[in-house]
Each structure stands twice: as structure tokens, then as C-alpha cells.
Write a protein that holds these residues in place. Structure first.
Motif, short mmCIF file in Angstrom:
data_model
loop_
_atom_site.label_atom_id
_atom_site.label_comp_id
_atom_site.label_asym_id
_atom_site.label_seq_id
_atom_site.Cartn_x
_atom_site.Cartn_y
_atom_site.Cartn_z
N THR A 6 0.73 -1.27 0.03
CA THR A 6 -0.19 -0.09 -0.09
C THR A 6 1.00 1.20 -0.18
N THR A 7 0.35 2.30 -0.21
CA THR A 7 0.99 3.53 -0.03
C THR A 7 1.56 3.87 1.53
N GLU A 8 1.05 3.34 2.40
CA GLU A 8 1.80 3.32 3.83
C GLU A 8 2.79 2.29 4.11
N THR A 9 3.12 1.41 3.26
CA THR A 9 4.13 0.53 3.37
C THR A 9 5.57 1.03 3.64
N VAL A 10 6.08 0.75 4.51
CA VAL A 10 7.61 1.36 4.47
C VAL A 10 8.50 -0.15 4.36
N LEU A 11 9.38 0.10 3.38
CA LEU A 11 10.40 -0.79 2.84
C LEU A 11 11.56 -0.44 3.48
N LYS A 12 12.56 -1.40 3.52
CA LYS A 12 13.98 -1.25 3.67
C LYS A 12 14.86 -2.23 2.96
N LEU A 13 16.22 -1.79 2.62
CA LEU A 13 17.06 -2.63 2.08
C LEU A 13 17.36 -3.82 2.84
N THR A 14 17.65 -4.96 2.30
CA THR A 14 18.11 -6.25 3.03
C THR A 14 19.78 -6.13 3.50
N SER A 15 20.02 -6.72 4.31
CA SER A 15 21.43 -6.46 4.64
C SER A 15 22.18 -7.53 4.05
N TRP A 16 21.78 -8.58 3.19
CA TRP A 16 22.49 -9.67 2.67
C TRP A 16 22.70 -9.47 1.23
N CYS A 17 22.29 -8.32 0.83
CA CYS A 17 22.54 -8.01 -0.68
C CYS A 17 23.64 -7.07 -1.04
N VAL A 18 24.41 -7.57 -2.16
CA VAL A 18 25.46 -6.65 -2.21
C VAL A 18 25.36 -6.03 -3.80
N ILE A 19 25.74 -4.60 -3.60
CA ILE A 19 25.40 -3.88 -5.08
C ILE A 19 26.66 -3.71 -5.77
N ARG A 20 26.67 -3.68 -7.07
CA ARG A 20 27.89 -3.40 -7.97
C ARG A 20 27.20 -2.60 -9.24
N GLU A 21 27.96 -1.39 -9.40
CA GLU A 21 27.40 -0.70 -10.53
C GLU A 21 28.08 -1.40 -12.01
N GLN A 22 27.07 -1.59 -12.83
CA GLN A 22 27.39 -2.20 -14.25
C GLN A 22 26.91 -1.35 -15.47
N GLU A 23 27.82 -0.55 -15.94
CA GLU A 23 27.42 0.14 -17.24
C GLU A 23 25.97 0.50 -17.27
N TYR A 45 17.56 3.88 -8.44
CA TYR A 45 17.23 4.93 -7.74
C TYR A 45 16.03 4.77 -6.74
N ALA A 46 14.91 4.23 -7.30
CA ALA A 46 13.97 4.05 -6.31
C ALA A 46 14.20 2.98 -5.05
N TYR A 47 14.95 1.97 -5.48
CA TYR A 47 15.33 0.96 -4.61
C TYR A 47 16.29 1.75 -3.52
N GLY A 52 13.73 2.60 5.06
CA GLY A 52 13.20 2.10 6.42
C GLY A 52 12.30 3.17 7.16
N TRP A 53 12.22 4.32 6.57
CA TRP A 53 11.46 5.48 7.37
C TRP A 53 10.41 5.88 6.15
N SER A 54 10.67 5.89 4.93
CA SER A 54 9.59 6.61 3.95
C SER A 54 8.72 5.70 3.59
N THR A 55 7.39 5.93 3.42
CA THR A 55 6.69 5.12 2.84
C THR A 55 6.55 5.03 1.51
N VAL A 56 5.84 3.92 0.88
CA VAL A 56 5.73 3.84 -0.57
C VAL A 56 5.32 4.91 -1.07
N GLY A 57 4.09 5.60 -0.38
CA GLY A 57 3.63 6.90 -0.94
C GLY A 57 4.62 7.94 -1.16
N GLU A 58 5.18 8.04 -0.17
CA GLU A 58 6.52 9.07 -0.05
C GLU A 58 7.31 9.17 -1.17
N ILE A 59 8.01 7.85 -1.40
CA ILE A 59 8.61 7.45 -2.42
C ILE A 59 8.13 7.90 -3.87
#
Length: 95
Positions: A6-23, A45-47, A52-59
Motif C-alpha cells: 500500500t502507499t503506507e508500506t515502509v520498505l528497507k534494504l536487506t543486509s544480505w545483498c551486495v550491489i555493484r555498478e554495471q554500465e 534510484y527507487a530502490y 526504512g522510514w519513507s512510505t511507498v507513497g512518499e517515495i
């Protein structure tokens, strides 16, 4: 299976994912599932806004303003995108 958000859902990044830039894209490795996921710049950018603070609606509002896109057009695509990331273990719902 995608998670319903919902627009009120708050999401956060998981600690077990590793990110790498690729072209102009970003590769996310999920160490729990041993899977790789490729995100385009806009998706990454959306990710990153899932702090962990912003709601889906705020994003949604932030992206709508930044991209100059009507939030009613953006909403279903963004919710589907986030639901898929939750289902894949890349994001988690902050309870």
C-alpha cells in the motif's frame, strides 16, 4: 509471488545483498538465494529510497516530482516493482 503493498508500506534494504555498478545499471547479488538481479538506473534510484522510514507513497511522490510523471501513472508500476523486489528478498517490509 509478489507482495501486495500500500502507499503506507515502509520498505528497507536487506543486509544480505551486495550491489555493484554495471554500465548504467546495477547488479544486486542476493547471498541468501545466490541470485543476481540487474536494475536499471531509475529502478536503482527507487530502490535506494527504501530507507526504512519513507512510505511507498512518499517515495512515489519523490519519484513523480523528479521524473515529472503523474503519480497516478507511476503508482502501479512502482508498486509492482517493489513487490517483486520484496518477493526476491532484495527489499523487506519494515514492521
Amino acid at each position: 509471488m509478489a507482495t501486495a503493498l500500500t502507499t503506507e508500506t515502509v520498505l528497507k534494504l536487506t543486509s544480505w545483498c551486495v550491489i555493484r555498478e554495471q554500465e548504467e545499471q546495477y547488479l544486486i547479488y542476493n547471498s541468501q538465494t545466490d541470485e543476481l538481479h540487474l536494475l536499471p538506473l531509475t529502478g536503482f534510484y527507487a530502490y535506494q529510497l527504501c530507507n526504512g522510514w519513507s512510505t511507498v507513497g512518499e517515495i512515489e511522490q519523490s519519484l513523480s516530482m523528479a521524473m515529472q510523471v503523474d503519480s497516478r501513472i507511476l503508482r502501479p508500476q512502482l508498486q509492482k516493482f517493489f513487490s517483486n523486489l520484496v518477493a526476491r528478498g532484495i527489499l523487506e517490509v519494515e514492521w
